[in-house]
Enzyme design. Sequence first.
Site, PDB file in Angstrom:
ATOM      1  N   GLY A 216       0.822  -1.219   0.000  1.00  0.00           N
ATOM      2  CA  GLY A 216       0.000   0.000   0.000  1.00  0.00           C
ATOM      3  C   GLY A 216       0.851   1.262   0.000  1.00  0.00           C
ATOM      4  O   GLY A 216       2.079   1.211   0.112  1.00  0.00           O
TER       5      GLY A 216
ATOM      6  N   TYR B 268      -4.341 -18.508  -3.004  1.00  0.00           N
ATOM      7  CA  TYR B 268      -5.023 -17.281  -2.585  1.00  0.00           C
ATOM      8  C   TYR B 268      -6.440 -17.613  -2.129  1.00  0.00           C
ATOM      9  O   TYR B 268      -6.849 -17.286  -1.001  1.00  0.00           O
ATOM     10  CB  TYR B 268      -5.035 -16.269  -3.741  1.00  0.00           C
TER      11      TYR B 268
ATOM     12  N   PHE C 278     -15.843 -10.073  -6.434  1.00  0.00           N
ATOM     13  CA  PHE C 278     -15.457 -10.552  -7.754  1.00  0.00           C
ATOM     14  C   PHE C 278     -14.372  -9.578  -8.248  1.00  0.00           C
ATOM     15  O   PHE C 278     -13.505  -9.223  -7.460  1.00  0.00           O
ATOM     16  CB  PHE C 278     -16.700 -10.779  -8.630  1.00  0.00           C
TER      17      PHE C 278
ATOM     18  N   LEU D 133      -5.954  -6.675 -14.746  1.00  0.00           N
ATOM     19  CA  LEU D 133      -6.205  -6.435 -16.164  1.00  0.00           C
ATOM     20  C   LEU D 133      -6.494  -4.964 -16.504  1.00  0.00           C
ATOM     21  O   LEU D 133      -5.825  -4.384 -17.369  1.00  0.00           O
ATOM     22  CB  LEU D 133      -7.365  -7.331 -16.634  1.00  0.00           C
TER      23      LEU D 133
ATOM     24  N   ARG E  92     -14.741 -12.566 -16.533  1.00  0.00           N
ATOM     25  CA  ARG E  92     -14.798 -12.119 -15.140  1.00  0.00           C
ATOM     26  C   ARG E  92     -15.935 -11.118 -14.987  1.00  0.00           C
ATOM     27  O   ARG E  92     -16.381 -10.497 -15.955  1.00  0.00           O
ATOM     28  CB  ARG E  92     -13.482 -11.419 -14.731  1.00  0.00           C
TER      29      ARG E  92
ATOM     30  N   ASP F 275      -5.879 -19.710 -12.931  1.00  0.00           N
ATOM     31  CA  ASP F 275      -7.007 -18.885 -13.407  1.00  0.00           C
ATOM     32  C   ASP F 275      -8.197 -19.738 -13.868  1.00  0.00           C
ATOM     33  O   ASP F 275      -8.083 -20.476 -14.835  1.00  0.00           O
ATOM     34  CB  ASP F 275      -6.571 -18.034 -14.614  1.00  0.00           C
TER      35      ASP F 275
HETATM   36  N1  UDP Z   1      -5.305 -10.939 -17.491  1.00  0.00           N
HETATM   37  C1  UDP Z   1      -4.685 -10.895 -18.743  1.00  0.00           C
HETATM   38  N2  UDP Z   1      -3.600 -10.069 -18.895  1.00  0.00           N
HETATM   39  C2  UDP Z   1      -3.096  -9.323 -17.874  1.00  0.00           C
HETATM   40  C3  UDP Z   1      -3.740  -9.372 -16.612  1.00  0.00           C
HETATM   41  C4  UDP Z   1      -4.836 -10.195 -16.447  1.00  0.00           C
HETATM   42  O1  UDP Z   1      -5.104 -11.560 -19.680  1.00  0.00           O
HETATM   43  O2  UDP Z   1      -2.096  -8.634 -18.086  1.00  0.00           O
HETATM   44  C5  UDP Z   1      -6.480 -11.812 -17.311  1.00  0.00           C
HETATM   45  C6  UDP Z   1      -6.331 -12.824 -16.186  1.00  0.00           C
HETATM   46  O3  UDP Z   1      -5.695 -13.996 -16.644  1.00  0.00           O
HETATM   47  C7  UDP Z   1      -7.798 -13.043 -15.774  1.00  0.00           C
HETATM   48  C8  UDP Z   1      -8.439 -11.669 -16.022  1.00  0.00           C
HETATM   49  O4  UDP Z   1      -7.551 -10.983 -16.918  1.00  0.00           O
HETATM   50  O5  UDP Z   1      -8.417 -13.964 -16.641  1.00  0.00           O
HETATM   51  C9  UDP Z   1      -8.576 -10.842 -14.757  1.00  0.00           C
HETATM   52  O6  UDP Z   1      -7.330 -10.867 -14.085  1.00  0.00           O
HETATM   53  P1  UDP Z   1      -6.997  -9.953 -12.857  1.00  0.00           P
HETATM   54  O7  UDP Z   1      -5.563 -10.198 -12.490  1.00  0.00           O
HETATM   55  O8  UDP Z   1      -7.379  -8.537 -13.175  1.00  0.00           O
HETATM   56  O9  UDP Z   1      -7.975 -10.436 -11.703  1.00  0.00           O
HETATM   57  P2  UDP Z   1      -8.231 -11.915 -11.074  1.00  0.00           P
HETATM   58  O10 UDP Z   1      -9.377 -12.498 -11.870  1.00  0.00           O
HETATM   59  O11 UDP Z   1      -6.977 -12.711 -11.182  1.00  0.00           O
HETATM   60  O12 UDP Z   1      -8.602 -11.630  -9.668  1.00  0.00           O
END
Ligand code: UDP
Length: 324
Positions: free
Chosen positions: A36, A139, A167, A186, A217, A280
């Site tokens: 943080g 996690y 989510f 993402l 998602r 994932d």
């Molecule tokens: N993702 C991606 N490229 C990135 C970051 C994330 O394709 O640079 C995908 C990731 O594999 C997941 C979705 O985006 O399917 C959301 O990922 P994020 O890390 O934002 O959140 P999470 O679902 O892991 O909590």
Amino acid sequence: MRLLVTGGAGYVGSVCSRVLIEAGHELTVIDNLSTGNREAVAPGARFVQGDVADVAADVLGEESFDGVVHFAARSLVGESVEKPELYWYGNVVETLALLEAMRQTVTPRLVFSSTAATYGEPEVVPIVESAPTRPTNPYGATKLAIDHAIADYCHAHGLAAVSLRYFNVAGAYGGAGENRAIETHLIPIVLQAALGIRPDVKIFGTDFPTDDGTAIRDYIHVADLADAHLLALESAISGRHAVYNLGSGTGYSVREVISTCMDVTGIDIPVQEAPRRAGDPAVLIASSDKAIAELGWKPTRTELPTIVSDAWDFTRTLAEHTSA
Ligand code: UDP
């Protein structure tokens, strides 16, 4: 209420702190600043730097608190697969220390940041709270272990607790947003690519069993999420552990998120296809019907362009501030 907020220098904790203060609550924030930022702590909150296990008992012992809102945690799926020890110690051991400090100081209420990752790969979407919990990464496993511990403290010791299963949280509010030294999420990554801070966006997995092959998602605006914390604090009942999913109920694929970011920013963002990221799941979409019915939660920023637009304003301001 007088509240202890753990992790108030992080993304969700800093936004929720602002909303809690706006609603009239008095806050003490503790954060070890491992991920943080001190500047993100809400103006008006008292700040104590330290690990939860080291400082929570002292802070709770100083005066009588009405409750704890517990955000402090490690929260990266990929990192948890590679370094589970950080998660079992950093999430579970720290929270067990917090629960003990609460029991010893008779602090009555707890709102805990749980996660969609407790469910793992769902059999049915949208996911309801009674769905099986089979996490696919450490996690999610550590957050589920904590949920079980909280339930036991409620039954045995009369704790009033609510676990909110987030989510995919995104967006910004009140000058607070996603600002991590190492970004893995993402939407901020796509927006950084739009600004040229990174060369491109990697799509992790194009062979998922979804229409466009990329993972789906459910993105929830951080300000809507914060509102649910206010309601959770008010609804908590001694001896009961309530669990609520929080999402918008709509799923977007990685490709759809990137395309929305291009629409909102008006910038063509370079994309590269890459292998799946470990741990994932293919599709995570929430049913938030229980939170809506029981908490009276009314999310108002459920459209993805609204979420991205607020995140874009924050990311641009942050980039201007950093380069100034
Ligand atoms: N993702 C991606 N490229 C990135 C970051 C994330 O394709 O640079 C995908 C990731 O594999 C997941 C979705 O985006 O399917 C959301 O990922 P994020 O890390 O934002 O959140 P999470 O679902 O892991 O909590």
